[in-house]
Enzyme design. Structure first.
Site, PDB file in Angstrom:
ATOM      1  N   SER A  85      25.904  77.284  59.591  1.00 54.13           N
ATOM      2  CA  SER A  85      26.079  78.614  60.194  1.00 54.13           C
ATOM      3  C   SER A  85      25.770  79.766  59.234  1.00 54.13           C
ATOM      4  O   SER A  85      26.370  80.835  59.334  1.00 54.13           O
ATOM      5  CB  SER A  85      27.505  78.780  60.750  1.00 54.13           C
ATOM      6  OG  SER A  85      27.737  77.829  61.757  1.00 54.13           O
TER       7      SER A  85
ATOM      8  N   HIS B  49      20.150  64.101  57.789  1.00 53.73           N
ATOM      9  CA  HIS B  49      20.808  65.236  58.447  1.00 53.73           C
ATOM     10  C   HIS B  49      21.907  64.699  59.363  1.00 53.73           C
ATOM     11  O   HIS B  49      21.751  63.628  59.949  1.00 53.73           O
ATOM     12  CB  HIS B  49      19.768  66.033  59.255  1.00 53.73           C
ATOM     13  CG  HIS B  49      20.316  67.346  59.721  1.00 53.73           C
ATOM     14  ND1 HIS B  49      21.118  67.445  60.823  1.00 53.73           N
ATOM     15  CD2 HIS B  49      20.183  68.598  59.218  1.00 53.73           C
ATOM     16  CE1 HIS B  49      21.469  68.715  60.980  1.00 53.73           C
ATOM     17  NE2 HIS B  49      20.916  69.439  60.026  1.00 53.73           N
TER      18      HIS B  49
ATOM     19  N   GLY C 256      19.847  76.636  59.782  1.00 59.63           N
ATOM     20  CA  GLY C 256      19.392  76.170  61.090  1.00 59.63           C
ATOM     21  C   GLY C 256      19.091  77.353  61.998  1.00 59.63           C
ATOM     22  O   GLY C 256      18.041  77.989  61.896  1.00 59.63           O
ATOM     23  N   GLY C 257      20.044  77.682  62.860  1.00 57.35           N
ATOM     24  CA  GLY C 257      19.837  78.706  63.895  1.00 57.35           C
ATOM     25  C   GLY C 257      19.200  79.993  63.385  1.00 57.35           C
ATOM     26  O   GLY C 257      18.239  80.506  63.999  1.00 57.35           O
TER      27      GLY C 257
ATOM     28  N   ASN D 274      15.437  75.007  58.733  1.00 56.54           N
ATOM     29  CA  ASN D 274      15.297  73.791  59.547  1.00 56.54           C
ATOM     30  C   ASN D 274      15.204  74.236  61.010  1.00 56.54           C
ATOM     31  O   ASN D 274      16.207  74.639  61.606  1.00 56.54           O
ATOM     32  CB  ASN D 274      16.520  72.887  59.314  1.00 56.54           C
ATOM     33  CG  ASN D 274      16.510  71.653  60.198  1.00 56.54           C
ATOM     34  OD1 ASN D 274      15.543  71.403  60.917  1.00 56.54           O
ATOM     35  ND2 ASN D 274      17.583  70.889  60.162  1.00 56.54           N
ATOM     36  N   TRP D 275      13.997  74.162  61.553  1.00 56.30           N
ATOM     37  CA  TRP D 275      13.787  74.655  62.927  1.00 56.30           C
ATOM     38  C   TRP D 275      14.220  73.627  63.967  1.00 56.30           C
ATOM     39  O   TRP D 275      14.132  73.874  65.158  1.00 56.30           O
ATOM     40  CB  TRP D 275      12.311  75.035  63.126  1.00 56.30           C
ATOM     41  CG  TRP D 275      11.843  76.150  62.255  1.00 56.30           C
ATOM     42  CD1 TRP D 275      12.601  76.884  61.374  1.00 56.30           C
ATOM     43  CD2 TRP D 275      10.510  76.679  62.155  1.00 56.30           C
ATOM     44  NE1 TRP D 275      11.823  77.832  60.744  1.00 56.30           N
ATOM     45  CE2 TRP D 275      10.532  77.719  61.197  1.00 56.30           C
ATOM     46  CE3 TRP D 275       9.295  76.363  62.772  1.00 56.30           C
ATOM     47  CZ2 TRP D 275       9.384  78.452  60.862  1.00 56.30           C
ATOM     48  CZ3 TRP D 275       8.155  77.090  62.440  1.00 56.30           C
ATOM     49  CH2 TRP D 275       8.200  78.133  61.494  1.00 56.30           C
ATOM     50  N   LYS D 276      14.630  72.461  63.518  1.00 59.08           N
ATOM     51  CA  LYS D 276      15.112  71.394  64.411  1.00 59.08           C
ATOM     52  C   LYS D 276      14.094  71.155  65.533  1.00 59.08           C
ATOM     53  O   LYS D 276      12.900  71.335  65.316  1.00 59.08           O
ATOM     54  CB  LYS D 276      16.517  71.740  64.918  1.00 59.08           C
ATOM     55  CG  LYS D 276      17.479  72.039  63.742  1.00 59.08           C
ATOM     56  CD  LYS D 276      18.918  72.035  64.106  1.00 59.08           C
ATOM     57  CE  LYS D 276      19.758  72.305  62.855  1.00 59.08           C
ATOM     58  NZ  LYS D 276      21.190  72.245  63.090  1.00 59.08           N
TER      59      LYS D 276
ATOM     60  N   GLU E  37      26.317  69.917  53.928  1.00 54.04           N
ATOM     61  CA  GLU E  37      26.464  70.521  55.258  1.00 54.04           C
ATOM     62  C   GLU E  37      27.668  69.889  55.951  1.00 54.04           C
ATOM     63  O   GLU E  37      27.532  68.841  56.603  1.00 54.04           O
ATOM     64  CB  GLU E  37      25.218  70.259  56.111  1.00 54.04           C
ATOM     65  CG  GLU E  37      23.978  70.970  55.643  1.00 54.04           C
ATOM     66  CD  GLU E  37      22.987  71.207  56.788  1.00 54.04           C
ATOM     67  OE1 GLU E  37      22.485  72.326  56.889  1.00 54.04           O
ATOM     68  OE2 GLU E  37      22.727  70.283  57.574  1.00 54.04           O
TER      69      GLU E  37
HETATM   70  P1  13P Z   1      23.079  76.079  61.528  1.00 54.55           P
HETATM   71  O1  13P Z   1      22.626  77.034  60.449  1.00 54.55           O
HETATM   72  O2  13P Z   1      22.535  76.436  62.887  1.00 54.55           O
HETATM   73  O3  13P Z   1      24.558  75.896  61.513  1.00 54.55           O
HETATM   74  O4  13P Z   1      22.443  74.657  61.194  1.00 54.55           O
HETATM   75  C1  13P Z   1      22.650  74.123  59.942  1.00 54.55           C
HETATM   76  C2  13P Z   1      21.797  72.936  59.814  1.00 54.55           C
HETATM   77  O5  13P Z   1      22.069  71.906  60.408  1.00 54.55           O
HETATM   78  C3  13P Z   1      20.600  73.035  58.978  1.00 54.55           C
HETATM   79  O6  13P Z   1      20.077  71.789  58.693  1.00 54.55           O
END
Ligand code: 13P
Length: 262
Positions: A216, A96, A237-238, A11-13, A168
């Site tokens: 994370s 989300h 995410g990150g 998820n590149w947000k 999550e």
């Molecule tokens: P992180 O992996 O940065 O904690 O983000 C998780 C997330 O929200 C994926 O949708």
């Protein structure tokens, strides 16, 4: 025997321009091979979806949108519907925690989005998870129950069996504190989510629905979650913005699949 493919979703947000998204996808091609037992999904922002759909190797990557609106068409300025996305993506991330918290998406809206997603032939990745405050007062199970039961309420058992639920916990997401969730804790909550599905739709459906963990996750700790019985993959995410880390996550999944599950 586990016949499900491990699902790894990046998820590149709201990061990366179209050019940066293309570059990341290109780099991912160099480090991620096509594996029969692993499905890798990229979720860029809306602008990058169209160009990436033309650039990526479909045998290696699938696409997801990060959100969509539940009406199929009409005068809804600024929104993108599931029907508009249906030729472009396999998945849409729904509910989300950033949508629930920053955009105040309600249980009813998320339920309608899941139904719209399925109606348009797209697989929902429904995100559920408790906040730190809810966890502290012992409400985790109640929150998960409410989020799961409401989101699935308009679906058939076949539709539920085909979908994905991502657990999550909000407190474990890097941008909300990033406290590392212990795999034992995650196992209990994944089991609880499946149990809710079983109560509503029976144990066959509960076995089929894919449940992911997210929060994370990086290439160093991913195995601790992926080796949990009942964990079918991860929502990242990150670490998905870094091609080496994301490649390392896929690699870890590949190696684990060659070992018998605990
Ligand atoms: P992180 O992996 O940065 O904690 O983000 C998780 C997330 O929200 C994926 O949708």
């Amino acid at each position: 025997m586990n016949t499900k493919r491990t699902l790894i979703v990046g998820n590149w947000k709201m990061h990366l321009t179209v050019a940066q998204s293309s570059l990341l996808a290109h780099r991912l091609h160099t480090v991620i091979a096509a594996h029969r037992d692993i499905e890798v999904v990229l979720a860029p922002n809306f602008l990058a979806l169209q160009p990436l759909s033309l650039e990526i190797d479909r045998r290696r990557f699938r696409l997801a949108a990060q959100n969509a609106y539940f009406k199929d068409e009409g005068a809804y300025t600024g929104e993108v519907s599931f029907s508009l996305l249906s030729e472009l993506v396999h998945y849409v991330i729904i509910g989300h925690s950033e949508r629930r918290i920053y955009f105040e998406e309600s249980l009813e809206m998320i339920r309608d989005k899941v139904a719209a997603c399925v109606r348009n032939g797209i697989t929902p990745i429904l995100c559920v998870g408790e906040t730190s405050a809810e966890r502290k007062v012992g409400e985790t199970k109640q929150v998960l129950h409410d989020q799961v039961v409401s989101a699935l309420s308009n679906l058939t058992s076949e539709e539920v069996a085909g979908m994905v639920i991502a657990y999550e916990p909000v407190w474990a997401i890097s941008t909300f504190g990033g406290e590392l969730a212990k795999p034992d804790h995650v196992k209990g909550d994944i089991d609880f989510i499946r149990h809710q599905v079983a109560e509503l739709y029976g144990s066959d459906t509960a076995k089929k629905v894919r449940v992911l963990y997210g929060g994370s996750v990086d290439d160093h700790i991913v195995s601790g979650y992926l080796e949990l019985p009942g964990c079918d993959g991860t929502l990242v995410g990150g670490a998905s913005l870094n091609y080496q880390k994301f490649g390392g996550i896929v690699e870890a999944a590949y190696r684990l699949n060659r070992k018998p599950k605990k």
